[in-house]
Design a protein around this motif. Structure first.
Motif, PDB file in Angstrom:
ATOM      1  N   ARG A   1       0.330   4.800  -8.776  1.00 13.24           N
ATOM      2  CA  ARG A   1      -1.002   4.201  -8.603  1.00 13.24           C
ATOM      3  C   ARG A   1      -2.004   4.816  -9.571  1.00 13.24           C
ATOM      4  O   ARG A   1      -2.889   4.124 -10.080  1.00 13.24           O
ATOM      5  CB  ARG A   1      -1.488   4.399  -7.153  1.00 13.24           C
ATOM      6  CG  ARG A   1      -2.851   3.761  -6.885  1.00 13.24           C
ATOM      7  CD  ARG A   1      -2.729   2.253  -6.976  1.00 13.24           C
ATOM      8  NE  ARG A   1      -4.003   1.570  -6.908  1.00 13.24           N
ATOM      9  CZ  ARG A   1      -4.785   1.310  -7.931  1.00 13.24           C
ATOM     10  NH1 ARG A   1      -4.435   1.718  -9.155  1.00 13.24           N
ATOM     11  NH2 ARG A   1      -5.917   0.668  -7.784  1.00 13.24           N
TER      12      ARG A   1
ATOM     13  N   ARG B   1       1.062   4.954  -2.408  1.00 18.97           N
ATOM     14  CA  ARG B   1       0.359   6.020  -1.692  1.00 18.97           C
ATOM     15  C   ARG B   1       1.307   7.170  -1.378  1.00 18.97           C
ATOM     16  O   ARG B   1       2.471   6.955  -1.024  1.00 18.97           O
ATOM     17  CB  ARG B   1      -0.242   5.453  -0.404  1.00 18.97           C
ATOM     18  CG  ARG B   1      -1.255   6.382   0.262  1.00 18.97           C
ATOM     19  CD  ARG B   1      -2.044   5.633   1.308  1.00 18.97           C
ATOM     20  NE  ARG B   1      -2.830   4.566   0.701  1.00 18.97           N
ATOM     21  CZ  ARG B   1      -3.990   4.738   0.086  1.00 18.97           C
ATOM     22  NH1 ARG B   1      -4.505   5.968  -0.026  1.00 18.97           N
ATOM     23  NH2 ARG B   1      -4.643   3.726  -0.418  1.00 18.97           N
TER      24      ARG B   1
ATOM     25  N   ALA C   1      -3.478   8.504  -3.523  1.00 23.03           N
ATOM     26  CA  ALA C   1      -2.628   7.706  -4.408  1.00 23.03           C
ATOM     27  C   ALA C   1      -1.452   8.537  -4.929  1.00 23.03           C
ATOM     28  O   ALA C   1      -1.542   9.770  -5.023  1.00 23.03           O
ATOM     29  CB  ALA C   1      -3.455   7.175  -5.573  1.00 23.03           C
ATOM     30  N   ASN C   2      -0.358   7.854  -5.258  1.00 19.71           N
ATOM     31  CA  ASN C   2       0.756   8.544  -5.893  1.00 19.71           C
ATOM     32  C   ASN C   2       0.656   8.395  -7.416  1.00 19.71           C
ATOM     33  O   ASN C   2      -0.300   7.809  -7.929  1.00 19.71           O
ATOM     34  CB  ASN C   2       2.105   8.044  -5.363  1.00 19.71           C
ATOM     35  CG  ASN C   2       2.320   6.554  -5.598  1.00 19.71           C
ATOM     36  OD1 ASN C   2       1.634   5.929  -6.407  1.00 19.71           O
ATOM     37  ND2 ASN C   2       3.274   5.980  -4.879  1.00 19.71           N
TER      38      ASN C   2
ATOM     39  N   SER D   1      -5.046  11.613  -6.776  1.00 22.93           N
ATOM     40  CA  SER D   1      -3.605  11.375  -6.691  1.00 22.93           C
ATOM     41  C   SER D   1      -2.848  12.687  -6.540  1.00 22.93           C
ATOM     42  O   SER D   1      -3.249  13.720  -7.090  1.00 22.93           O
ATOM     43  CB  SER D   1      -3.134  10.642  -7.955  1.00 22.93           C
ATOM     44  OG  SER D   1      -1.729  10.598  -8.029  1.00 22.93           O
TER      45      SER D   1
ATOM     46  N   ASP E   1       0.834  -1.203   0.000  1.00 25.80           N
ATOM     47  CA  ASP E   1       0.000   0.000   0.000  1.00 25.80           C
ATOM     48  C   ASP E   1       0.868   1.252   0.000  1.00 25.80           C
ATOM     49  O   ASP E   1       0.592   2.219  -0.711  1.00 25.80           O
ATOM     50  CB  ASP E   1      -0.919  -0.016   1.217  1.00 25.80           C
ATOM     51  CG  ASP E   1      -1.851   1.184   1.249  1.00 25.80           C
ATOM     52  OD1 ASP E   1      -2.738   1.275   0.373  1.00 25.80           O
ATOM     53  OD2 ASP E   1      -1.696   2.043   2.140  1.00 25.80           O
TER      54      ASP E   1
END
Length: 296
Positions: A142, A131, A138-139, A205, A127
């Protein structure tokens, strides 16, 4: 073969007899197994799996034992089992005992080690890899996966989607005047506003220092434009962060996905529109600024 008292094994262990017709019966259970499963050796020994276990559990473990018999070698696997009162992860090792005279698997010796904490750590690490640690959204990695998934879905369902990019205006001034701690609070606040606006199948994100992106479900340019307007009204206003009133402008751009576009293509479209809006905002701010008398 050297006989081993399985009660000397400190983790759940058991022995399964394999009949000539493939029927599976408990031959032995150790104390650790009985403590975990609630089974009793005096009740289970000599009985087939379906006499001792719930039908779905019996079917599941029987399939595992059959795999071991067919492989005729060590068989290891991880699985989550619902033990009375708990759901736990186990690493199970099945070892077949082969009759050298007939070549037939006559027994299976099983040992299970609980790995629930290890699995939880694996999930947390996985995760964290997708993240943003500051905001919790989210990064970029992701987001790219989410967009790829949306593209695959769109090919089969004809349901398109859009990508919205939001970049903060004047954020450097917040850091310079209020400090980086307050700046971080602003970023977390923006992330929370975007998350509140997102539906369950949409992804928020943080893709850069003060730049955010949002995968949204939109079937047309009009629907996407409506969402962009809503976000502008939500983000582009004064806000109270950590008891400090501050105003941070937000420039927003968006792109509706078209077939054959990649994630980077779609992001470039949304970025370009966002930078055009940022330029228009700067031009408008400059033209509305009061003129100073040159003699003053």
């Amino acid at each position: 073969m050297v006989a081993v008292d399985i009660d000397l094994i400190g983790v759940p262990a058991w022995v399964i007899d394999v009949g000539e017709r493939g029927d599976l019966r408990f031959a032995a259970l150790n104390r650790a197994n009985m403590e975990v499963t609630g089974l009793r050796a005096q009740h289970a020994t000599g009985r087939c799996l379906h006499e001792c276990l719930p039908p779905d559990v019996a079917d599941h473990v029987a399939a595992r034992y059959t795999e071991c018999i067919e492989k005729r070698s060590l068989h290891e696997y991880d699985e989550m089992l619902e033990i009375p009162g708990h759901e736990r992860w186990w690493r199970t090792t099945l070892t077949p005992v082969i009759d050298q005279s007939t070549g037939r698997v006559t027994r299976i010796v099983g040992v299970a080690v609980e790995i629930t904490e290890r699995k939880q750590l694996e999930y947390e690490l996985a995760d964290a890899a997708f993240r943003d640690p500051l905001t919790g959204v989210a990064n970029r990695r992701r987001l790219a996966i989410a967009v790829d998934d949306a593209m695959s879905e769109a090919v089969y369902t004809n349901k398109t989607f859009g990508l919205i990019v939001a970049d903060l205006d004047g954020f450097k001034a917040v850091n310079d005047t209020l400090g980086h701690t307050k700046g971080d609070d602003v970023l977390r606040h923006i992330a929370s506003l975007l998350s509140l606006a997102a539906r369950d199948n949409e992804t928020v994100s943080r893709i850069g220092g003060d730049e955010f992106a949002m995968l949204v479900r939109a079937s047309s340019h009009l629907e996407l434009a409506t969402k962009v307007t809503m976000l502008r009204h939500s983000l582009d206003r004064s806000m109270s962060v950590s008891d400090v009133e501050t105003t941070v402008g937000v420039s927003v751009g968006a792109g509706l996905w078209l077939p054959a576009q990649t994630f980077e293509d779609l992001l470039s479209v949304a970025d370009m529109e966002m930078y055009h809006q940022k330029a228009r905002r700067r031009s408008a701010a400059a033209s509305s600024a009061p003129l100073h008398d040159e003699a003053a």
